[in-house]
Design a protein around this motif. Structure first.
Motif, PDB file in Angstrom:
ATOM      1  N   GLU A  80     -18.340  24.683 -18.534  1.00 57.84           N
ATOM      2  CA  GLU A  80     -18.565  23.312 -19.714  1.00 57.84           C
ATOM      3  C   GLU A  80     -18.414  21.914 -19.813  1.00 57.84           C
ATOM      4  O   GLU A  80     -18.843  21.777 -20.933  1.00 57.84           O
ATOM      5  CB  GLU A  80     -18.328  24.743 -20.889  1.00 57.84           C
ATOM      6  CG  GLU A  80     -18.793  24.462 -22.624  1.00 57.84           C
ATOM      7  CD  GLU A  80     -19.698  24.274 -22.862  1.00 57.84           C
ATOM      8  OE1 GLU A  80     -20.732  23.565 -22.835  1.00 57.84           O
ATOM      9  OE2 GLU A  80     -20.597  24.965 -22.370  1.00 57.84           O
ATOM     10  N   GLN A  81     -16.659  21.970 -19.228  1.00 61.39           N
ATOM     11  CA  GLN A  81     -16.428  20.690 -19.908  1.00 61.39           C
ATOM     12  C   GLN A  81     -17.466  19.721 -19.017  1.00 61.39           C
ATOM     13  O   GLN A  81     -17.889  18.423 -18.876  1.00 61.39           O
ATOM     14  CB  GLN A  81     -14.919  20.662 -18.640  1.00 61.39           C
ATOM     15  CG  GLN A  81     -14.093  20.925 -20.112  1.00 61.39           C
ATOM     16  CD  GLN A  81     -12.765  21.136 -20.068  1.00 61.39           C
ATOM     17  OE1 GLN A  81     -12.334  21.013 -18.983  1.00 61.39           O
ATOM     18  NE2 GLN A  81     -12.068  20.919 -21.165  1.00 61.39           N
ATOM     19  N   ILE A  82     -17.938  20.526 -17.864  1.00 57.89           N
ATOM     20  CA  ILE A  82     -18.676  19.487 -17.015  1.00 57.89           C
ATOM     21  C   ILE A  82     -20.226  19.116 -17.782  1.00 57.89           C
ATOM     22  O   ILE A  82     -20.900  18.264 -16.887  1.00 57.89           O
ATOM     23  CB  ILE A  82     -19.146  20.349 -15.235  1.00 57.89           C
ATOM     24  CG1 ILE A  82     -17.773  20.401 -14.089  1.00 57.89           C
ATOM     25  CG2 ILE A  82     -20.086  19.692 -14.181  1.00 57.89           C
ATOM     26  CD1 ILE A  82     -17.808  20.791 -13.011  1.00 57.89           C
ATOM     27  N   HIS A  83     -20.459  20.079 -17.611  1.00 61.43           N
ATOM     28  CA  HIS A  83     -21.906  20.273 -18.608  1.00 61.43           C
ATOM     29  C   HIS A  83     -21.935  19.428 -19.353  1.00 61.43           C
ATOM     30  O   HIS A  83     -22.720  18.117 -20.004  1.00 61.43           O
ATOM     31  CB  HIS A  83     -22.491  21.231 -19.200  1.00 61.43           C
ATOM     32  CG  HIS A  83     -23.647  21.500 -19.597  1.00 61.43           C
ATOM     33  ND1 HIS A  83     -24.089  21.752 -20.956  1.00 61.43           N
ATOM     34  CD2 HIS A  83     -24.822  22.201 -18.800  1.00 61.43           C
ATOM     35  CE1 HIS A  83     -25.513  21.371 -20.897  1.00 61.43           C
ATOM     36  NE2 HIS A  83     -25.340  21.919 -19.695  1.00 61.43           N
ATOM     37  N   SER A  84     -20.830  19.158 -20.327  1.00 58.04           N
ATOM     38  CA  SER A  84     -20.637  18.580 -21.637  1.00 58.04           C
ATOM     39  C   SER A  84     -20.612  17.057 -21.498  1.00 58.04           C
ATOM     40  O   SER A  84     -20.956  15.988 -21.604  1.00 58.04           O
ATOM     41  CB  SER A  84     -20.077  19.027 -22.239  1.00 58.04           C
ATOM     42  OG  SER A  84     -20.503  20.475 -23.188  1.00 58.04           O
ATOM     43  N   LEU A  85     -19.908  16.367 -20.715  1.00 57.66           N
ATOM     44  CA  LEU A  85     -19.243  15.687 -20.138  1.00 57.66           C
ATOM     45  C   LEU A  85     -20.661  14.614 -19.386  1.00 57.66           C
ATOM     46  O   LEU A  85     -20.726  13.920 -20.167  1.00 57.66           O
ATOM     47  CB  LEU A  85     -17.908  15.317 -18.261  1.00 57.66           C
ATOM     48  CG  LEU A  85     -17.985  13.907 -18.616  1.00 57.66           C
ATOM     49  CD1 LEU A  85     -16.781  12.815 -19.483  1.00 57.66           C
ATOM     50  CD2 LEU A  85     -17.016  13.995 -17.414  1.00 57.66           C
ATOM     51  N   ILE A  86     -21.373  15.415 -18.578  1.00 60.07           N
ATOM     52  CA  ILE A  86     -22.804  14.242 -18.622  1.00 60.07           C
ATOM     53  C   ILE A  86     -23.732  14.349 -19.066  1.00 60.07           C
ATOM     54  O   ILE A  86     -24.153  13.182 -18.428  1.00 60.07           O
ATOM     55  CB  ILE A  86     -23.011  15.795 -16.113  1.00 60.07           C
ATOM     56  CG1 ILE A  86     -23.701  14.811 -15.286  1.00 60.07           C
ATOM     57  CG2 ILE A  86     -23.284  16.669 -16.822  1.00 60.07           C
ATOM     58  CD1 ILE A  86     -23.218  13.135 -14.534  1.00 60.07           C
ATOM     59  N   ASN A  87     -23.937  15.416 -19.433  1.00 57.93           N
ATOM     60  CA  ASN A  87     -25.241  15.387 -20.351  1.00 57.93           C
ATOM     61  C   ASN A  87     -24.785  14.696 -21.231  1.00 57.93           C
ATOM     62  O   ASN A  87     -25.940  13.744 -22.083  1.00 57.93           O
ATOM     63  CB  ASN A  87     -25.558  16.533 -20.522  1.00 57.93           C
ATOM     64  CG  ASN A  87     -26.294  17.713 -20.289  1.00 57.93           C
ATOM     65  OD1 ASN A  87     -27.517  17.076 -19.512  1.00 57.93           O
ATOM     66  ND2 ASN A  87     -25.807  18.739 -19.417  1.00 57.93           N
ATOM     67  N   THR A  88     -23.930  13.660 -21.823  1.00 58.96           N
ATOM     68  CA  THR A  88     -22.686  13.179 -22.838  1.00 58.96           C
ATOM     69  C   THR A  88     -23.434  11.642 -22.658  1.00 58.96           C
ATOM     70  O   THR A  88     -24.073  10.755 -23.135  1.00 58.96           O
ATOM     71  CB  THR A  88     -22.033  13.927 -23.760  1.00 58.96           C
ATOM     72  OG1 THR A  88     -21.586  15.075 -24.260  1.00 58.96           O
ATOM     73  CG2 THR A  88     -21.759  12.522 -25.192  1.00 58.96           C
ATOM     74  N   MET A  89     -22.607  11.679 -21.042  1.00 64.97           N
ATOM     75  CA  MET A  89     -22.507  10.706 -20.391  1.00 64.97           C
ATOM     76  C   MET A  89     -24.311  10.152 -20.699  1.00 64.97           C
ATOM     77  O   MET A  89     -24.683   9.311 -20.418  1.00 64.97           O
ATOM     78  CB  MET A  89     -22.728  10.880 -19.295  1.00 64.97           C
ATOM     79  CG  MET A  89     -20.992  10.462 -19.064  1.00 64.97           C
ATOM     80  SD  MET A  89     -20.326  10.570 -17.245  1.00 64.97           S
ATOM     81  CE  MET A  89     -19.857   9.336 -16.376  1.00 64.97           C
ATOM     82  N   ASP A  90     -24.969  10.884 -19.416  1.00 65.45           N
ATOM     83  CA  ASP A  90     -26.286  10.631 -20.079  1.00 65.45           C
ATOM     84  C   ASP A  90     -27.539  10.330 -21.431  1.00 65.45           C
ATOM     85  O   ASP A  90     -28.403   9.356 -21.179  1.00 65.45           O
ATOM     86  CB  ASP A  90     -27.053  12.178 -19.713  1.00 65.45           C
ATOM     87  CG  ASP A  90     -29.082  11.558 -18.553  1.00 65.45           C
ATOM     88  OD1 ASP A  90     -28.770  10.316 -18.022  1.00 65.45           O
ATOM     89  OD2 ASP A  90     -29.848  12.023 -18.769  1.00 65.45           O
ATOM     90  N   ASP A  91     -26.698  10.764 -22.512  1.00 66.72           N
ATOM     91  CA  ASP A  91     -27.330  10.324 -23.542  1.00 66.72           C
ATOM     92  C   ASP A  91     -27.065   9.041 -23.584  1.00 66.72           C
ATOM     93  O   ASP A  91     -28.028   8.107 -24.288  1.00 66.72           O
ATOM     94  CB  ASP A  91     -25.982  10.802 -24.569  1.00 66.72           C
ATOM     95  CG  ASP A  91     -26.595  12.002 -24.822  1.00 66.72           C
ATOM     96  OD1 ASP A  91     -28.089  12.732 -24.296  1.00 66.72           O
ATOM     97  OD2 ASP A  91     -26.444  13.541 -25.236  1.00 66.72           O
ATOM     98  N   VAL A  92     -25.959   8.186 -22.800  1.00 70.52           N
ATOM     99  CA  VAL A  92     -25.961   6.354 -23.027  1.00 70.52           C
ATOM    100  C   VAL A  92     -26.127   6.519 -22.120  1.00 70.52           C
ATOM    101  O   VAL A  92     -27.191   4.990 -23.253  1.00 70.52           O
ATOM    102  CB  VAL A  92     -24.344   6.803 -22.341  1.00 70.52           C
ATOM    103  CG1 VAL A  92     -23.838   5.104 -22.708  1.00 70.52           C
ATOM    104  CG2 VAL A  92     -22.819   7.374 -23.886  1.00 70.52           C
ATOM    105  N   ALA A  93     -27.342   5.966 -21.426  1.00 70.10           N
ATOM    106  CA  ALA A  93     -28.000   5.594 -21.175  1.00 70.10           C
ATOM    107  C   ALA A  93     -29.259   5.788 -21.355  1.00 70.10           C
ATOM    108  O   ALA A  93     -29.839   4.970 -21.169  1.00 70.10           O
ATOM    109  CB  ALA A  93     -28.039   6.515 -19.346  1.00 70.10           C
ATOM    110  N   ASP A  94     -29.366   6.908 -22.092  1.00 64.16           N
ATOM    111  CA  ASP A  94     -30.911   7.312 -22.725  1.00 64.16           C
ATOM    112  C   ASP A  94     -30.654   6.082 -23.711  1.00 64.16           C
ATOM    113  O   ASP A  94     -31.764   5.695 -24.010  1.00 64.16           O
ATOM    114  CB  ASP A  94     -30.956   8.166 -22.898  1.00 64.16           C
ATOM    115  CG  ASP A  94     -31.325   9.459 -21.589  1.00 64.16           C
ATOM    116  OD1 ASP A  94     -31.789   9.023 -20.864  1.00 64.16           O
ATOM    117  OD2 ASP A  94     -31.063  10.887 -22.298  1.00 64.16           O
TER     118      ASP A  94
END
Length: 215
Positions: A80-94
């Protein structure tokens, strides 16, 4: 130790995090150049394309991380930490891409000092985020864990600075801008740029949680 477990041959989560953070910084720098050269249509288009390329590369890395989550039996940190981290990082790029696209869609004619200041704070947040991410693989070491938390605190301070710039920008905008359309345009841009720093803070909070759980 837990962090030292080998991962499957098809990929390393920490390396993918680092690659994603690199794309975030590339997008942030390209956006900063777009703002700096906004009066030149050719350069504006060039840097818009660079933002798009970095965002698409970040998307591909996000998809790869999520794919690996479904095929990897043992992960270095909680799934869950991996999933949350990568998707929140992707929000920054978006959000960086959204900011560039909104400027074009709204036909913003000129940059304000407030846009430049918020952009600068966003770039600094992204750079500190990249540094914090690079420390994750060794976060079981006390000195590295301490450095990661310190970097996250720096991101928090930058986000607070962006909040203050945002409040000042809004006050100035509503007091001094007579054209309603310009108010609407600039308000949207200010809010997007401030949200980039907010999202970087969200990533920092996730990193701090990972550090606390695994150091």
């Amino acid at each position: 130790m837990f962090f030292g477990k080998l991962l499957p041959k098809e990929g390393n989560f920490f390396e993918l995090f680092n690659q994603h953070a690199e794309q975030i910084v590339k997008a942030a720098h390209a956006f900063s150049q777009l703002v700096a050269h906004y009066s030149d249509p050719l350069l504006r288009d060039k840097y818009n394309q660079e933002v798009d390329h970095a965002e698409r590369a970040a998307d591909r890395i996000t998809h790869e991380v999520n794919r690996l989550l479904h095929t990897t039996f043992i992960t270095p940190i909680d799934r869950e930490q991996i999933h949350s981290l990568i998707n929140t990082m992707d929000d920054v790029a978006d959000l960086i891409q959204d900011s560039a696209e909104t400027m074009a869609l709204y036909d913003v004619r000129h940059m304000t000092d407030e846009i430049s200041r918020l952009t600068d704070l966003s770039v600094k947040c992204c750079e500190r985020l990249k540094h914090a991410i690079s420390l994750l693989k060794d976060v079981n070491e006390p000195k590295t864990a301490e450095a990661a938390v310190k970097t996250c605190e720096e991101i928090d301070r930058l986000e607070s600075d962006a909040d203050r710039v945002m409040r000042s920008a809004m006050s100035k905008l509503f007091r001094e801008e007579p054209e309603v359309r310009e108010v609407i345009k600039l308000k949207a841009i200010y809010e997007l740029l401030e949200t980039i720093t907010d999202k970087c803070e969200d990533v920092a909070n996730l990193i701090e949680g990972i550090v606390l759980e695994n150091s």
